[in-house]
Design a protein around this motif. Structure first.
Motif, short mmCIF file in Angstrom:
data_model
loop_
_atom_site.label_atom_id
_atom_site.label_comp_id
_atom_site.label_asym_id
_atom_site.label_seq_id
_atom_site.Cartn_x
_atom_site.Cartn_y
_atom_site.Cartn_z
N THR A 22 -69.53 -22.58 40.68
CA THR A 22 -68.65 -23.61 40.14
C THR A 22 -67.35 -22.99 39.62
O THR A 22 -66.26 -23.53 39.83
CB THR A 22 -69.36 -24.40 39.02
OG1 THR A 22 -70.53 -25.02 39.57
CG2 THR A 22 -68.46 -25.47 38.44
N ALA A 23 -67.47 -21.85 38.95
CA ALA A 23 -66.27 -21.15 38.48
C ALA A 23 -65.41 -20.71 39.66
O ALA A 23 -64.17 -20.78 39.60
CB ALA A 23 -66.66 -19.95 37.63
N ILE A 80 -67.81 -29.81 47.80
CA ILE A 80 -67.39 -28.44 48.12
C ILE A 80 -68.22 -27.45 47.33
O ILE A 80 -68.63 -26.41 47.85
CB ILE A 80 -65.87 -28.27 47.87
CG1 ILE A 80 -65.09 -29.06 48.91
CG2 ILE A 80 -65.47 -26.80 47.90
CD1 ILE A 80 -63.61 -29.16 48.65
N ASP A 81 -68.48 -27.76 46.05
CA ASP A 81 -69.38 -26.92 45.24
C ASP A 81 -70.72 -26.73 45.95
O ASP A 81 -71.22 -25.63 46.09
CB ASP A 81 -69.64 -27.55 43.87
CG ASP A 81 -68.59 -27.24 42.84
OD1 ASP A 81 -67.73 -26.39 43.11
OD2 ASP A 81 -68.65 -27.84 41.76
N PHE A 82 -71.30 -27.85 46.37
CA PHE A 82 -72.62 -27.81 47.01
C PHE A 82 -72.59 -26.99 48.29
O PHE A 82 -73.48 -26.16 48.53
CB PHE A 82 -73.11 -29.24 47.31
CG PHE A 82 -74.36 -29.27 48.13
CD1 PHE A 82 -75.57 -29.00 47.56
CD2 PHE A 82 -74.31 -29.54 49.49
CE1 PHE A 82 -76.74 -29.00 48.30
CE2 PHE A 82 -75.46 -29.55 50.25
CZ PHE A 82 -76.68 -29.28 49.65
N ILE A 83 -71.57 -27.20 49.11
CA ILE A 83 -71.50 -26.48 50.39
C ILE A 83 -71.36 -24.98 50.15
O ILE A 83 -72.02 -24.17 50.81
CB ILE A 83 -70.34 -27.02 51.25
CG1 ILE A 83 -70.69 -28.42 51.74
CG2 ILE A 83 -70.03 -26.11 52.43
CD1 ILE A 83 -69.54 -29.18 52.37
N LEU A 84 -70.54 -24.60 49.18
CA LEU A 84 -70.38 -23.17 48.89
C LEU A 84 -71.66 -22.57 48.33
O LEU A 84 -72.06 -21.47 48.70
CB LEU A 84 -69.22 -22.95 47.92
CG LEU A 84 -67.84 -23.05 48.52
CD1 LEU A 84 -66.77 -22.93 47.45
CD2 LEU A 84 -67.63 -21.99 49.58
N ILE A 85 -72.34 -23.28 47.44
CA ILE A 85 -73.61 -22.79 46.88
C ILE A 85 -74.63 -22.61 48.00
O ILE A 85 -75.29 -21.58 48.11
CB ILE A 85 -74.14 -23.73 45.79
CG1 ILE A 85 -73.27 -23.62 44.54
CG2 ILE A 85 -75.59 -23.40 45.43
CD1 ILE A 85 -73.58 -24.67 43.49
N ALA A 86 -74.74 -23.62 48.86
CA ALA A 86 -75.70 -23.54 49.97
C ALA A 86 -75.36 -22.39 50.91
O ALA A 86 -76.26 -21.67 51.36
CB ALA A 86 -75.73 -24.87 50.73
N ILE A 113 -82.17 -18.28 37.08
CA ILE A 113 -81.19 -17.56 37.91
C ILE A 113 -80.38 -18.55 38.75
O ILE A 113 -79.17 -18.38 38.92
CB ILE A 113 -81.90 -16.51 38.79
CG1 ILE A 113 -82.41 -15.37 37.91
CG2 ILE A 113 -80.97 -15.98 39.88
CD1 ILE A 113 -83.23 -14.34 38.64
N GLY A 114 -81.03 -19.58 39.26
CA GLY A 114 -80.32 -20.59 40.04
C GLY A 114 -79.27 -21.32 39.21
O GLY A 114 -78.16 -21.59 39.69
N ALA A 115 -79.58 -21.63 37.96
CA ALA A 115 -78.61 -22.29 37.09
C ALA A 115 -77.42 -21.38 36.82
O ALA A 115 -76.26 -21.82 36.86
CB ALA A 115 -79.27 -22.70 35.78
N ALA A 116 -77.70 -20.10 36.57
CA ALA A 116 -76.61 -19.15 36.33
C ALA A 116 -75.77 -18.97 37.60
O ALA A 116 -74.54 -18.89 37.53
CB ALA A 116 -77.17 -17.81 35.88
N PHE A 117 -76.42 -18.93 38.74
CA PHE A 117 -75.71 -18.78 40.01
C PHE A 117 -74.83 -20.01 40.27
O PHE A 117 -73.71 -19.88 40.76
CB PHE A 117 -76.72 -18.60 41.14
CG PHE A 117 -76.10 -18.33 42.47
CD1 PHE A 117 -75.52 -17.11 42.73
CD2 PHE A 117 -76.10 -19.30 43.44
CE1 PHE A 117 -74.94 -16.86 43.96
CE2 PHE A 117 -75.52 -19.07 44.67
CZ PHE A 117 -74.94 -17.84 44.93
#
Length: 135
Positions: free
Chosen positions: A34-35, A89-95, A25-29
């Protein structure tokens, strides 16, 4: 106990299965976020910066060398900090999204108010003795 039976017991534990589900689920999220970043956030930033893609931002240390025919002889040497910014930015948004989801989950999953623990018998007995001595 054989290795195969130990492995079966290991896999049958709930923690391993829960962990596997969490990873999938984390990989899909991660793909979803990223999209979002690649399709919405970065084009908006590129529009603000005059149409330049953030991932193309770089500091050129040594420009590429061309021969007389215009063919590249030596490749450009550059520090591509734009790719780093996009990944950050990807990391910050995911977190941030994970934080919001966990915050909502914790609100829904509040534990019931724990009843006060019963007073142990020895404490009750000591209280009775104390009260009888006061009389």
């Amino acid at each position: 106990m054989g290795m195969i039976s130990e492995f079966k017991e290991f896999i049958a534990r709930g923690n391993v299965v829960d962990l596997a589900v969490g990873v999938v689920i984390g990989a899909a999220f991660g793909k979803i976020v990223t999209a979002l970043v690649d399709g919405i956030v970065m084009p908006a930033i590129g529009y603000i910066t005059g149409g330049v893609s953030v991932s193309d931002w770089k500091y050129v240390l040594k420009p590429s060398q061309l021969d007389a025919a215009g063919k590249e002889v030596a490749a450009e040497v550059a520090i591509k900090y734009g790719m780093f910014l996009q990944t950050a930015i990807d990391f910050i948004l995911i977190a941030f999204v994970i934080f919001i989801v966990l915050k909502a989950y914790n609100k829904v999953r509040k534990p019931a108010e724990a009843a006060p623990a019963a007073t142990p018998e020895d404490v009750l007995l000591l209280r009775e003795i104390r009260d009888s001595l006061k009389k």
